[in-house]
Design an enzyme around this catalytic site. Structure first.
Site, PDB file in Angstrom:
ATOM      1  N   LYS A  17      32.750  24.224  42.797  1.00 29.27           N
ATOM      2  CA  LYS A  17      32.610  25.383  43.685  1.00 29.27           C
ATOM      3  C   LYS A  17      33.918  26.158  43.763  1.00 29.27           C
ATOM      4  O   LYS A  17      35.011  25.654  43.483  1.00 29.27           O
ATOM      5  CB  LYS A  17      32.172  24.948  45.092  1.00 29.27           C
ATOM      6  CG  LYS A  17      33.075  23.900  45.770  1.00 29.27           C
ATOM      7  CD  LYS A  17      34.296  24.459  46.461  1.00 29.27           C
ATOM      8  CE  LYS A  17      35.155  23.379  47.094  1.00 29.27           C
ATOM      9  NZ  LYS A  17      36.449  23.893  47.620  1.00 29.27           N
ATOM     10  N   ASP A 147      32.366  18.902  51.607  1.00 26.95           N
ATOM     11  CA  ASP A 147      31.884  19.717  50.497  1.00 26.95           C
ATOM     12  C   ASP A 147      30.669  19.131  49.795  1.00 26.95           C
ATOM     13  O   ASP A 147      30.080  19.786  48.931  1.00 26.95           O
ATOM     14  CB  ASP A 147      33.003  19.896  49.456  1.00 26.95           C
ATOM     15  CG  ASP A 147      34.120  20.811  49.934  1.00 26.95           C
ATOM     16  OD1 ASP A 147      33.890  21.586  50.877  1.00 26.95           O
ATOM     17  OD2 ASP A 147      35.224  20.746  49.355  1.00 26.95           O
TER      18      ASP A 147
END
Length: 312
Positions: A17, A147
């Site tokens: 990401k 995350d």
């Protein structure tokens, strides 16, 4: 639950990401910070292959430019923790042998370990036939790290709380990224501590950040699919402490922006620098220029899907 048709190996994949926006609130008494971030999943993937075993083990390999020497292969590995969490939650009595092939930089601020954990949850659920829904697995992923839920969900999303409370965000089209990979890592806790120290040193000039929010300009740019708009809005509160710890990152950002990047930003806690290109041609030209400067670079697009099973 198992059956005679249970698979002998399951291959899953989850993306890294980029935090296109990251605002960090003040340090709380529990040692965590309130976050507001806009995540985009990009086409650098962690591949996990899971096989039946009596115990829990992991082997890690890396793709081009990915040094896996510092990745733990014992019970502290986040993928092993994910497998053990699923086993204890479902009452599964066996184990798993994991092979992780990494394309996301290690300790690079792109959530590679989180992607490993997300992919492992999905792989073990399929391998062991524990029958959990994606929502069940998403809920479990939040126990593993801030995350991990996004690596499981993918796409584009706003994260609040510790970054694990996700709201999908609309994103039109695809954005072109060129990533400059460092030959060193940065510890996320160290970068956060440096941010706290910076704020303490300058407390007279910096207002407390009680409730961080994602800038509406970021969400508008994502909805419009406009890289120029997004370049004007990208922001990372962790960039200043990362640059303080590794000043050379500032030179990398300057080099990329001189060679056509619309914007350069430290990804997460760094040290990977993500450059937003205007289009594919611009990304290719930037990749060539940075490679000529002897930087290790890869191209990626976003957004992409989250964790999924791959047919070998």
């Amino acid at each position: 639950m198992t059956s005679s048709t249970a698979p002998t190996v399951v291959h899953t994949r989850a993306p890294g990401k980029i935090n296109v926006f990251l605002a960090v609130g003040d340090l709380h008494d529990d040692g965590y910070h309130e976050l507001a971030t806009a995540y985009q999943a990009v086409s650098l993937y962690e591949d996990v292959r899971a096989r039946h075993a009596d115990g829990f083990s992991v082997r890690v390999t890396g793709g081009p430019g990915v040094d896996v020497a510092g990745v733990p292969t014992d019970g502290t590995n986040l993928a092993v923790r994910a497998a053990r969490l699923l086993a204890s939650t479902t009452g599964y009595r066996g184990g798993v042998d994991l092979h992780i092939d990494k394309a996301v930089p290690v300790a690079g601020g792109m959530g590679g370990g989180s992607a490993d954990a997300a992919a492992t949850l999905l792989a073990c659920d399929a391998l062991w036939q524990t029958g959990l829904s994606r929502d069940d697995l998403l809920h479990l992923s939040a126990e593993l790290g801030a995350d991990v839920p996004f690596a499981f969900a993918g796409g584009t999303a706003v994260g609040t709380g510790r970054g694990d409370e996700l709201s999908p965000a609309l994103a039109k089209g695809h954005f072109q990224w060129v990533l400059a990979l460092a030959d060193f890592g940065l510890s996320t806790p160290t970068v956060y501590r440096e941010l706290d120290e910076h704020r303490r040193r300058h407390h007279g000039d910096i207002s407390p950040v009680r409730q961080p929010v994602v800038d509406t300009a970021v969400l508008q740019a994502l909805r419009a699919g406009d890289p120029g708009m997004l370049a004007e809005a990208v922001h990372n509160d962790l960039q200043a402490p990362a640059l303080h710890l590794e000043p050379g990152l500032g030179d990398v950002i300057e080099l990329g922006e001189r060679n056509g990047a619309l914007a350069g930003i430290v990804s997460g806690s760094g040290p990977t620098v993500a450059f937003l290109a205007p289009d594919l041609d611009g990304a290719l030209e930037l990749q060539i220029a940075l490679s000529a400067a002897r930087l290790t670079v890869v191209r990626a697009t976003g957004p992409v899907h989250g964790a999924r099973v791959v047919a070998d």
